[in-house]
Design an enzyme around this catalytic site. Structure first.
Site, PDB file in Angstrom:
ATOM      1  N   ASN A   9       0.811  -1.329   0.014  1.00  0.00           N
ATOM      2  CA  ASN A   9       0.007  -0.033  -0.041  1.00  0.00           C
ATOM      3  C   ASN A   9       0.824   1.064  -0.013  1.00  0.00           C
ATOM      4  OD1 ASN A   9      -1.772   2.137   0.663  1.00  0.00           O
ATOM      5  ND2 ASN A   9      -2.405   1.344   2.522  1.00  0.00           N
ATOM      6  N   TRP A  10       1.042   1.950  -1.174  1.00  0.00           N
ATOM      7  CA  TRP A  10       1.993   2.936  -1.185  1.00  0.00           C
ATOM      8  C   TRP A  10       1.396   4.358  -0.653  1.00  0.00           C
ATOM      9  CZ3 TRP A  10       3.852   2.412  -7.016  1.00  0.00           C
ATOM     10  CH2 TRP A  10       4.740   1.315  -7.076  1.00  0.00           C
ATOM     11  N   LYS A  11       0.011   4.101  -0.190  1.00  0.00           N
ATOM     12  CA  LYS A  11      -0.627   5.393   0.156  1.00  0.00           C
ATOM     13  C   LYS A  11      -0.234   6.744  -0.546  1.00  0.00           C
ATOM     14  CE  LYS A  11      -0.084   3.344   4.632  1.00  0.00           C
ATOM     15  NZ  LYS A  11       0.171   3.392   6.290  1.00  0.00           N
ATOM     16  N   HIS A  95      -9.476   1.451   4.985  1.00  0.00           N
ATOM     17  CA  HIS A  95      -8.087   1.650   5.843  1.00  0.00           C
ATOM     18  C   HIS A  95      -8.197   2.391   7.039  1.00  0.00           C
ATOM     19  CE1 HIS A  95      -3.934   2.671   6.619  1.00  0.00           C
ATOM     20  NE2 HIS A  95      -3.476   1.527   6.152  1.00  0.00           N
ATOM     21  N   GLU A  97      -6.595   4.990   8.154  1.00  0.00           N
ATOM     22  CA  GLU A  97      -6.364   6.187   7.756  1.00  0.00           C
ATOM     23  C   GLU A  97      -7.613   6.910   6.995  1.00  0.00           C
ATOM     24  OE1 GLU A  97      -2.813   5.734   5.692  1.00  0.00           O
ATOM     25  OE2 GLU A  97      -1.904   5.104   7.218  1.00  0.00           O
ATOM     26  N   GLU A 167      -5.392  -4.850  10.915  1.00  0.00           N
ATOM     27  CA  GLU A 167      -4.507  -3.826  10.997  1.00  0.00           C
ATOM     28  C   GLU A 167      -4.573  -3.157  12.108  1.00  0.00           C
ATOM     29  OE1 GLU A 167      -2.706  -2.741   7.003  1.00  0.00           O
ATOM     30  OE2 GLU A 167      -4.092  -1.532   7.193  1.00  0.00           O
ATOM     31  N   GLY A 173       2.443   2.186  10.742  1.00  0.00           N
ATOM     32  CA  GLY A 173       3.468   3.267  10.482  1.00  0.00           C
ATOM     33  C   GLY A 173       4.183   3.642  12.086  1.00  0.00           C
ATOM     34  N   SER A 213       3.261  -2.200  10.354  1.00  0.00           N
ATOM     35  CA  SER A 213       4.776  -2.205  10.569  1.00  0.00           C
ATOM     36  C   SER A 213       5.459  -3.752  10.247  1.00  0.00           C
ATOM     37  CB  SER A 213       5.182  -1.998  11.962  1.00  0.00           C
ATOM     38  OG  SER A 213       4.685  -0.443  12.203  1.00  0.00           O
ATOM     39  N   GLY A 234       2.903  -1.043   4.269  1.00  0.00           N
ATOM     40  CA  GLY A 234       2.779   0.215   3.678  1.00  0.00           C
ATOM     41  C   GLY A 234       4.387   0.454   3.730  1.00  0.00           C
ATOM     42  N   GLY A 235       5.019   1.124   4.643  1.00  0.00           N
ATOM     43  CA  GLY A 235       6.211   1.887   4.677  1.00  0.00           C
ATOM     44  C   GLY A 235       7.283   0.761   3.611  1.00  0.00           C
TER      45      GLY A 235
HETATM   46  P1  PGA Z   1       2.764   0.383   7.896  1.00  0.00           P
HETATM   47  O1  PGA Z   1       1.322   0.403   6.837  1.00  0.00           O
HETATM   48  O2  PGA Z   1       3.255  -1.063   7.048  1.00  0.00           O
HETATM   49  O3  PGA Z   1       3.606   1.266   7.346  1.00  0.00           O
HETATM   50  O4  PGA Z   1       2.773   0.126   9.038  1.00  0.00           O
HETATM   51  C1  PGA Z   1       0.558  -0.491   6.747  1.00  0.00           C
HETATM   52  C2  PGA Z   1      -0.783  -0.052   6.213  1.00  0.00           C
HETATM   53  O5  PGA Z   1      -1.137   1.023   6.728  1.00  0.00           O
HETATM   54  O6  PGA Z   1      -1.333  -0.899   5.627  1.00  0.00           O
END
Ligand code: PGA
Length: 252
Positions: A9-11, A95, A97, A167, A173, A213, A234-235
């Site tokens: 997930n590149w956000k 998600h 966010e 999640e 994050g 994470s 994500g990251g």
């Molecule tokens: P993260 O994000 O791996 O950077 O914690 C995961 C996500 O939000 O899907």
């Protein structure tokens, strides 16, 4: 039998140029990998170009959200038929966010989910508790409500092709991932609920991936549990070699 799924997930990262550059290198790095489903979720502007760059590869494209109407006066929104036409095969829904910053609720996630399914997109439905909810001992109750309401009206047959992403909000994050035991407890609980609500066969086929994470060095302990079917990353999906390495680790 479920094979693991790893979705990046590149956000809100990467221009079209950067996204295509990544996709072209990435497809070469993972082309020999079998026994894993691989997905990348770029931001909307790059969905089409990345899908083109990954054409005839073993990597699929996801969008990060969708609106439930097909078309109309909905400034700023993107519909499921548009995403399917652009080459997306999956869509991330709910998600944390989007839930905390943009007002997504279980009810809107449910509408989006039905729109996605109607256009042939596979939903990746995110659920997870906040730290306050975990500390109050409410984790499993929160998950029950999110899963039940987000999946309202879904048939067992539809569920069997879907992906749920557990999640924990406090792990996204933050560099603080759930322990393998915490992830396993949540996944096993969710799978048990899916059995009750949708039937054993559908529950066995539905993927439940972990997110929060996830890195190359913690994917193995997290994803070896029977009920953890991969990860939403994500990251650690932003750097091409690191992400390819992470994908390789899940099947090593
Ligand atoms: P993260 O994000 O791996 O950077 O914690 C995961 C996500 O939000 O899907």
């Amino acid at each position: 039998m479920r094979i693991p799924l790893i979705a990046g997930n590149w956000k809100m990262h990467k221009t079209v140029h950067d996204a295509v550059f990544f996709a072209k290198e990435f497809r070469g790095l993972v082309k020999d990998l079998t026994g894993v489903d691989i997905v990348i979720a770029p931001a909307f502007p790059a969905v089409h170009a990345v899908a083109e760059a990954l054409r005839a590869s073993n990597v699929a494209v996801a969008a990060q959200d969708v609106y439930w109407e097909r078309e109309g006066a909905f400034t700023g929104e993107v519909s499921a038929p548009m995403l399917a036409d652009a080459g997306a095969e999956y869509v991330i829904l709910g998600h944390s966010e989007r839930r905390t910053l943009f007002g997504d609720t279980n009810a809107t996630v449910n509408r989006k989910l039905h729109a996605a399914v109607a256009s042939g997109l596979t939903p990746i439905v995110c659920v997870g508790e906040t730290l306050a909810q975990r500390d109050a001992g409410e984790t499993l109750v929160v998950l029950d409500r999110q899963v039940k309401e987000s999946l309202d009206g879904v048939t067992g047959e539809q569920l069997s092709t879907m992906v749920l992403a557990y999640e924990p909000v406090w792990a996204i994050g933050t560099g603080r991932n759930a322990t393998p035991d915490q992830a396993a407890e949540a996944h096993t609980h969710i799978r048990q609920r899916l059995r009750q609500w949708f039937g054993i066969d559908s529950a066995e086929q539905c993927h439940i991936v972990y997110g929060g994470s996830v890195k190359p060095d913690n994917i193995r302990p997290l994803a070896t549990h029977i009920d953890v079917d991969g990860a939403l990353v994500g990251g650690a999906s932003l750097e091409v070699r690191g992400f390819a390495d992470l994908v390789r680790k899940v099947i090593a």
